[in-house]
Scaffold this motif. Structure first.
Motif, short mmCIF file in Angstrom:
data_model
loop_
_atom_site.label_atom_id
_atom_site.label_comp_id
_atom_site.label_asym_id
_atom_site.label_seq_id
_atom_site.Cartn_x
_atom_site.Cartn_y
_atom_site.Cartn_z
N ALA A 761 0.83 -1.20 0.00
CA ALA A 761 0.00 0.00 0.00
C ALA A 761 0.87 1.25 0.00
O ALA A 761 1.94 1.27 0.62
CB ALA A 761 -0.92 0.00 1.22
N ASP A 766 -3.59 4.33 -1.23
CA ASP A 766 -4.26 3.25 -0.50
C ASP A 766 -4.41 3.56 0.98
O ASP A 766 -5.28 3.00 1.65
CB ASP A 766 -3.45 1.94 -0.65
N THR A 839 -8.75 1.09 -4.37
CA THR A 839 -7.93 2.29 -4.23
C THR A 839 -6.89 2.41 -5.33
O THR A 839 -6.52 3.51 -5.72
CB THR A 839 -7.22 2.29 -2.86
#
Length: 920
Positions: A761, A766, A839
């Motif tokens: 991430a 994210d 995301t």
């Protein structure tokens, strides 16, 4: 009064004569600076109401009231944003508020706004903000408080397939936030709006809860209701300077032409004056906006239904609304005209700029194309009013990084009316509660750096920004203007090698490389600017992109040989102290244990009091009392500001932004160790140079290179932080020696595929200020044996459980060639029920599948309430997951760890070739 078609026949040679004919008797023409003409109404200043009546300017009795000695909050700007902030502060119980307006309420740009209330803009958080505005205006109108809101709905039409895909992506999001949206046929569009031409419409949508409102009515209602609760509104009061506490860099008062007022908070809602007002403090505050000419035309009545829906024809760049029995029609021409570059004229109140029919012609053609009946309509007025735009076309909101308790709400970029209710609510919450309900990073003032406030940069950029308002929002879409500002020393060389660039925070970063096989690199060649302008933006699509094969080649170089990625754009902040103060400071700021031996790199979160991520970064301990923090380019202002706010008061810890001091090369791949071993003087074996460590090395003839064994993709390799004076030499050395190892230049697209396959991430994509380590599976990095900001919230969450979980989704039954791709922002469904949003997304070349990252949740109802969930709920074998890509659902396989494959090592499968970035 001339019909529109007559205006077209007159031609450009008679523009001035035509302007004279088009003026109504109540208008006078006067000459302003440098022969620019400004329209102003004779007598008292006034403006048109939405029903066509002339509205007299506000003559509030507060104008003659003396300035109070102090207030808790001072707001500068009496337009729709400033009055909304005042109203919402009063609603939250803060009545010790003073609103200052240099002229009269709504006199700047609010009064000539079109008043469109469209709630679908693509960003979920901003959509909710616009929905709040709409609901507020309707509620106030229903209560007898004038806002002029009418729920006439809106129609959006597409002439092209790509526009249809973009609209279907928006419709998929609208369903998840409770925004009513219907696909309609051209015949149904004609039934709703009989004046429409429909023979070229490929697709259309109807938003029944959209509408239109009266900007001046909204301003007066906000101001009146705020005053009823104790807010003071003072007109004819100009701010000379915002006074600050030099030691603490905090607001302490405002100096005006009526005297000085002490205050705790200041809110810059000055609209197109916002940038100039930002300069009236010490230190100066960045408010990057610039005015453009912005046009709409109003006809005389010709029998238009008052409830005709607002019509948006973005492929024609035009919009329409009913106006007092006629039509108001405007748009966003491809290249706008910047205005007021030197200064805004004195007392520019209820004034317009000179009509320019030649410039308006491109919009007029599209207006008459979409509503042919307007050809015979008589013109009441062509409005050319200034409107301020930001560098990215989004509002500028939040507490500024330069001065504490100095807030900005400006740069609405033609969305001021639909934004005002939500932004006023958010800023008031921010002041009273310390944070807004919504995640407003998309409009946060801290998303900019100094270059964005450069006046010449702004002048050139906003000419393009206005025209992109109705552009198709393609993935990786970027601006062409004001580019090539922040570049690595390798920029011209990589352009020669086929680099196609994108820009973030004004920094050029290579996205991918075209034609890498066209010839071997033969040394430095500096290109003239005109030789590389074609590579400032990639070719755009919602489908399989033209760069797919090029990125595949770069990806496999990283998996089988060596990839070389210029990541000079990353943020680099040095923190140091004379003693161990910097260690104590970072232990308080970070959730991981950063007191590790010199030479260690620690991956850590930096959290707020809720446990959410303010930053996600790598900290390299380069000396006992010195660290280098590495984070994404988008965090450059935000990360520095967050650290600065918490520094020890005694000045014992020093921050330095060293981003421009180092050129950063990411050397990725299984052969990276053997490749660098030939060039470096230090051993690189895993036992001598472990993962997540940093050493200083020589490379070629260069020295002082900080080499960190990590890649931000989970693959083996090094990040080389090279003193920029050595960058050309180091790159030449690497390229000259890389042939036998399959070395290739790689760009962001390949890097994205690598990191998303590994379930990594990134902050701002994210992770955000509302996501926690427990929710994204990073709690193993949170050390419980030391205090840090956010610890209490994380301990509480661990005890109570989480309500969302970060997951990886492998898309199934998807045709890579013919189906639209996922790009991030797709709704996720679990057993047919909305469960979250993706995301980010990329094609996984090892897995031969599209891969998305995102969060899943168990919503209990349509209000956003959620149940506690756990891994068993997420991974339930009976649960069926899907994602919606442009209105079509595709099955996905969910996971909470990186999938296994020969090219996808996990944390439990570490070896000499793949030491994992995620283990610290």
């Amino acid at each position: 009064m001339l019909p529109l078609r007559s205006k077209i026949r007159l031609g450009s040679g008679n523009v001035k004569k035509t302007c004279q004919k088009l003026k109504s008797g109540s208008l006078s023409l006067r000459q302003e600076h440098k022969h620019r003409f400004l329209f102003t109404r004779t007598g008292v200043s006034s403006a048109w109401n939405h029903d066509g009546r002339v509205r007299q300017a506000s003559t509030s009795a507060e104008s003659s009231v003396g300035l109070p000695d102090q207030a808790r909050v001072v707001i500068c700007g009496g337009g729709v944003i400033g009055t909304s902030v005042a109203y919402h502060l009063a609603e939250l119980g803060w009545s010790d508020v003073v609103l200052l307006e240099q002229g009269s309420l709504s006199c700047g740009t609010t009064w000539h706004s079109a008043g469109l209330i469209g709630q679908m803009k693509g960003n979920t958080a901003l959509n909710k903000l616009y929905m709040y505005s709409r609901d507020l205006y309707k509620r106030l109108e229903d209560q007898g408080e004038a806002t002029g809101f009418k729920p006439c709905g809106s129609i959006s039409i597409a002439r092209t397939h790509d526009r249809m895909v973009a609209m279907k992506r928006n419709a998929a999001v609208a369903k998840t936030i409770g925004l009513e949206c219907h696909e309609i046929t051209p015949k149904e569009a004609l039934d709703l709006a009989p004046l429409l031409r429909t023979d070229d419409i490929e697709y259309a949508q109807f938003f029944p809860t959209d509408g239109a409102a009266s900007p001046s009515d909204i301003v007066n209602t906000f101001a009146r209701l705020a005053k009823q609760k104790g807010v003071k509104v003072i007109e004819k009061c100009q701010v000379n300077q915002v006074l600050t506490d030099e030691k603490h860099k905090e607001v302490r008062g405002v100096d005006t032409n009526l005297g000085t007022i002490r205050c705790e908070y200041f809110v810059n809602c000055a609209g197109q004056w916002g940038r100039e007002l930002g300069k009236r403090s010490e230190p100066r505050v960045r408010v990057p906006l610039h005015s453009c000419e912005h046009y709409h035309l109003v006809t005389k009545p010709f029998g238009v239904d008052p409830m005709m829906p607002v019509i948006r024809d973005p492929d024609g760049a035009v919009y329409f609304r009913e106006w007092s029995g006629g039509i108001l029609a405007g748009g966003f021409e491809p290249t706008a005209k910047a205005v007021f570059h030197e200064h805004i004229p004195e007392k520019f109140e209820f004034q317009l700029l000179q009509e320019d029919w030649d410039h308006f012609q491109i919009l007029l053609d599209q207006i008459l194309h979409r509503i042919p009946a307007m050809e015979s309509a008589e013109v009441r007025q062509l409005t050319n009013g200034p409107e301020s735009f930001s560098p990215d076309g989004r509002a500028i909101v939040g507490e500024c990084p330069e001065i504490r308790k100095y807030f900005v709400a400006a740069g609405m970029s033609s969305l001021g009316i639909v934004s005002a209710g939500g932004i006023g609510h958010a800023v008031a919450e921010w002041i009273v509660n310390g944070e807004p309900t919504w995640d407003l990073w998309a409009v946060d003032v801290k998303r900019f750096v100094d270059l964005h406030n450069n006046k010449k940069f702004l002048r050139d950029r906003v000419k393009e920004v206005l025209g992109t308002t109705y552009s198709i929002p393609y993935p990786e879409c970027d601006y062409r203007s004001s580019r090539k500002l922040r570049t690595s020393p390798l920029y011209p060389i990589l352009l020669e090698q086929g680099a196609v660039y994108g820009s973030t925070m004004g920094f050029e970063r290579p996205l991918y490389f075209e034609e890498q096989t066209r010839g071997a690199y033969k040394g430095y060649k500096f290109l003239k600017p005109e030789e590389y302008t074609d590579n400032t933006i990639p070719r755009l699509t919602f489908y399989r992109p033209s760069w797919f094969d090029a990125v595949a080649s770069e990806y496999w170089a990283c998996k089988e040989g060596v990839g070389l990625f210029d990541m000079s754009y990353v943020t680099k902040i040095e923190l140091k102290s004379a003693g161990t103060e910097v260690v104590d400071f970072l232990q308080k700021m970070c959730s991981n244990d950063i007191d590790k031996p010199v030479g260690t790199v620690i991956h850590t979160g930096v959290h707020n009091h809720k446990g959410g991520y303010e930053n996600d970064c790598s900290l390299a301990r380069v000396a006992e009392n010195c660290y280098m923090m590495i984070s994404l380019s988008t965090t450059q202002t935000r990360a520095y500001n967050w650290l600065s706010q918490h520094l020890p008061a005694n000045g014992s810890v020093i921050l330095s932004d060293v981003s421009s001091m180092y050129t950063t090369l990411n050397v990725i791949g299984p052969k990276a160790k053997d490749f660098l071993h030939e060039l470096a003087e230090i051993p690189l074996h895993i036992t001598k140079f472990p993962s997540m460590t940093v050493k200083t090395m020589y490379l070629g003839h260069a020295s002082g290179i900080k080499a960190m064994r990590l890649t931000h993709t989970g693959d083996d390799g090094w990040m080389l932080y090279i003193p920029s004076e050595y960058a050309l030499h180091v790159y030449d050395t690497l390229i000259s020696s890389g042939h036998d190892y399959g070395l290739k230049n790689v760009g962001l697209m390949a890097h994205r595929s690598l990191r998303i396959e590994k379930y990594l991430a990134y902050w701002g994509i994210d992770l955000d200020s509302n996501s926690t380590p427990l929710e994204c599976g990073r709690d193993f990095r949170v050390k419980k044996n030391k205090p840090f900001i956010g610890q209490e919230a994380l301990l509480k969450q661990k005890e109570e459980g989480i309500k969302k979980r970060f997951v990886q989704l492998l898309v199934e039954d998807h045709d890579n060639h013919s189906d639209p791709w996922p790009w991030g922002g797709e709704p996720i469904y679990r057993n047919g029920k909305f469960a979250g949003m993706t995301t980010s997304a990329a094609y996984g070349f090892s897995l031969e599948s599209h891969i998305c990252l995102g969060y899943v949740q168990d919503f209990t109802d349509n209000t956003g309430n959620r149940n506690i969930i756990n891994e068993n709920w997420v991974m339930d074998p009976n649960a069926k997951y899907e994602i919606d890509i442009a209105g079509r659902r595709f099955p996905v396989k969910v996971g909470i760890s990186a999938p296994k494959s020969p090219y996808m090592p996990t944390q439990h499968n570490l070896d000499d070739h793949y030491p994992m970035y995620e283990t610290q």
